[in-house]
Motif scaffolding. Sequence first.
Motif, PDB file in Angstrom:
ATOM      1  N   ASN A 175      -0.609  -1.713   1.793  1.00  0.00           N
ATOM      2  CA  ASN A 175      -0.832  -0.835   0.362  1.00  0.00           C
ATOM      3  C   ASN A 175      -2.210  -1.069  -0.057  1.00  0.00           C
ATOM      4  O   ASN A 175      -2.479  -1.362  -1.236  1.00  0.00           O
ATOM      5  CB  ASN A 175      -0.011  -1.327  -0.930  1.00  0.00           C
ATOM      6  CG  ASN A 175      -0.087  -0.373  -2.103  1.00  0.00           C
ATOM      7  OD1 ASN A 175      -0.259   0.790  -1.873  1.00  0.00           O
ATOM      8  ND2 ASN A 175       0.408  -1.099  -2.966  1.00  0.00           N
ATOM      9  N   LYS A 176      -3.115  -1.227   1.023  1.00  0.00           N
ATOM     10  CA  LYS A 176      -4.555  -1.510   0.673  1.00  0.00           C
ATOM     11  C   LYS A 176      -5.268  -0.479  -0.232  1.00  0.00           C
ATOM     12  O   LYS A 176      -4.876   0.876   0.036  1.00  0.00           O
ATOM     13  CB  LYS A 176      -5.438  -1.519   1.747  1.00  0.00           C
ATOM     14  CG  LYS A 176      -5.081  -2.949   2.718  1.00  0.00           C
ATOM     15  CD  LYS A 176      -6.208  -3.150   3.840  1.00  0.00           C
ATOM     16  CE  LYS A 176      -5.523  -3.786   4.946  1.00  0.00           C
ATOM     17  NZ  LYS A 176      -5.003  -3.309   5.907  1.00  0.00           N
ATOM     18  N   PRO A 177      -6.097  -0.751  -1.200  1.00  0.00           N
ATOM     19  CA  PRO A 177      -6.710  -1.949  -1.296  1.00  0.00           C
ATOM     20  C   PRO A 177      -5.813  -2.946  -2.205  1.00  0.00           C
ATOM     21  O   PRO A 177      -6.222  -4.131  -2.305  1.00  0.00           O
ATOM     22  CB  PRO A 177      -8.024  -1.651  -2.161  1.00  0.00           C
ATOM     23  CG  PRO A 177      -7.789  -0.676  -2.990  1.00  0.00           C
ATOM     24  CD  PRO A 177      -6.705   0.321  -2.184  1.00  0.00           C
ATOM     25  N   PHE A 178      -4.640  -2.752  -2.456  1.00  0.00           N
ATOM     26  CA  PHE A 178      -3.782  -3.485  -3.243  1.00  0.00           C
ATOM     27  C   PHE A 178      -3.004  -4.303  -2.679  1.00  0.00           C
ATOM     28  O   PHE A 178      -2.482  -4.350  -1.392  1.00  0.00           O
ATOM     29  CB  PHE A 178      -3.001  -2.742  -4.337  1.00  0.00           C
ATOM     30  CG  PHE A 178      -3.936  -1.681  -5.092  1.00  0.00           C
ATOM     31  CD1 PHE A 178      -4.806  -2.311  -6.290  1.00  0.00           C
ATOM     32  CD2 PHE A 178      -4.079  -0.262  -4.820  1.00  0.00           C
ATOM     33  CE1 PHE A 178      -5.748  -1.466  -6.832  1.00  0.00           C
ATOM     34  CE2 PHE A 178      -4.859   0.521  -5.660  1.00  0.00           C
ATOM     35  CZ  PHE A 178      -5.571  -0.069  -6.472  1.00  0.00           C
ATOM     36  N   CYS A 179      -2.563  -5.460  -3.366  1.00  0.00           N
ATOM     37  CA  CYS A 179      -1.667  -6.483  -2.648  1.00  0.00           C
ATOM     38  C   CYS A 179      -0.435  -6.036  -2.674  1.00  0.00           C
ATOM     39  O   CYS A 179       0.090  -5.379  -3.375  1.00  0.00           O
ATOM     40  CB  CYS A 179      -1.819  -7.930  -3.648  1.00  0.00           C
ATOM     41  SG  CYS A 179      -0.757  -9.057  -3.071  1.00  0.00           S
ATOM     42  N   ASN A 180       0.348  -6.583  -1.471  1.00  0.00           N
ATOM     43  CA  ASN A 180       1.729  -6.242  -1.387  1.00  0.00           C
ATOM     44  C   ASN A 180       2.614  -7.258  -1.177  1.00  0.00           C
ATOM     45  O   ASN A 180       3.861  -7.209  -0.565  1.00  0.00           O
ATOM     46  CB  ASN A 180       2.090  -4.982  -0.361  1.00  0.00           C
ATOM     47  CG  ASN A 180       1.841  -5.374   0.922  1.00  0.00           C
ATOM     48  OD1 ASN A 180       1.341  -6.491   1.474  1.00  0.00           O
ATOM     49  ND2 ASN A 180       2.654  -4.770   1.940  1.00  0.00           N
ATOM     50  N   GLY A 181       1.987  -8.506  -1.241  1.00  0.00           N
ATOM     51  CA  GLY A 181       2.849  -9.670  -0.929  1.00  0.00           C
ATOM     52  C   GLY A 181       2.471 -10.104   0.698  1.00  0.00           C
ATOM     53  O   GLY A 181       2.955 -11.254   0.710  1.00  0.00           O
ATOM     54  N   ALA A 182       1.952  -9.548   1.497  1.00  0.00           N
ATOM     55  CA  ALA A 182       1.929  -9.689   2.680  1.00  0.00           C
ATOM     56  C   ALA A 182       1.266 -10.954   3.114  1.00  0.00           C
ATOM     57  O   ALA A 182       1.595 -11.678   4.145  1.00  0.00           O
ATOM     58  CB  ALA A 182       1.078  -8.776   3.483  1.00  0.00           C
TER      59      ALA A 182
END
Lengths: 78, 168
Positions: A63-70
Amino acid sequence: MELTEKLISQTNPLKMENEKALFQVITGGPLKVTGPFQITGSDGEIIEKEEPVYLCRCGKSSNKPFCNGAHKRIGFSE
Amino acid sequence: MTDPRDRQYTNGEITVFWIPSKCIHATTCFRELIEVFNPGRRPWVNMEEAPTRRIIEVVNKCPTQALVWKYNKDLTEEERKALREVDHRLEENPKTLSGTNAPTSIRIMKDGPIFVEGNFKIIGAENQELKPTIMTSFCRCGSSRNMPYCDGTHRKIDFTDQSTENGE
């Protein structure tokens, strides 16, 4: 007025700092951003998003540029 | 006429001048040559990291002439003096930034770092306040050796914005 401002800043030092954007590096995780800012995506379009935003730092978010917990899955560390 | 924020950097052969008041952050310089032009590092210009010819090529691409260059043999006496007295600490001082009320600009560089410019504060991973600055670039590929800042590694590892569903 001046005194009031002084009192506010003494009781809540964060209040005065709020005018600045704040970037918090989260250990092994994303970059948390609060305060007045504007984000432009890699396509040049402005991204409307309410604060706080969490920007991916590990490179693996889907889900760049956002964090998705990866970062947790891959065991990202500094 | 000289602005106290102006900077110059040399490799002994040429000198690169940076005029922040002309800089619109087109980001051409660091997209082309992050080894030399890296906003996440201080000083942000490191003249030793590429051959003179390559530096000239990239400086010539600056759309606003915020970056210009000269052969050292062509420097004026005043420019030579400025080179000796250069103080890079000023580069880090947010007070040198005009229009501090504008919201901080965060730009996601395609397949590259997060470029930040404005009046902002950074808290590091150990909860410590990091050096104040008027611009920086944060690593987004996860592999920088200068965390949390970009060091150009994204190019070496071919980092891309493409989604990776499995996190690999």
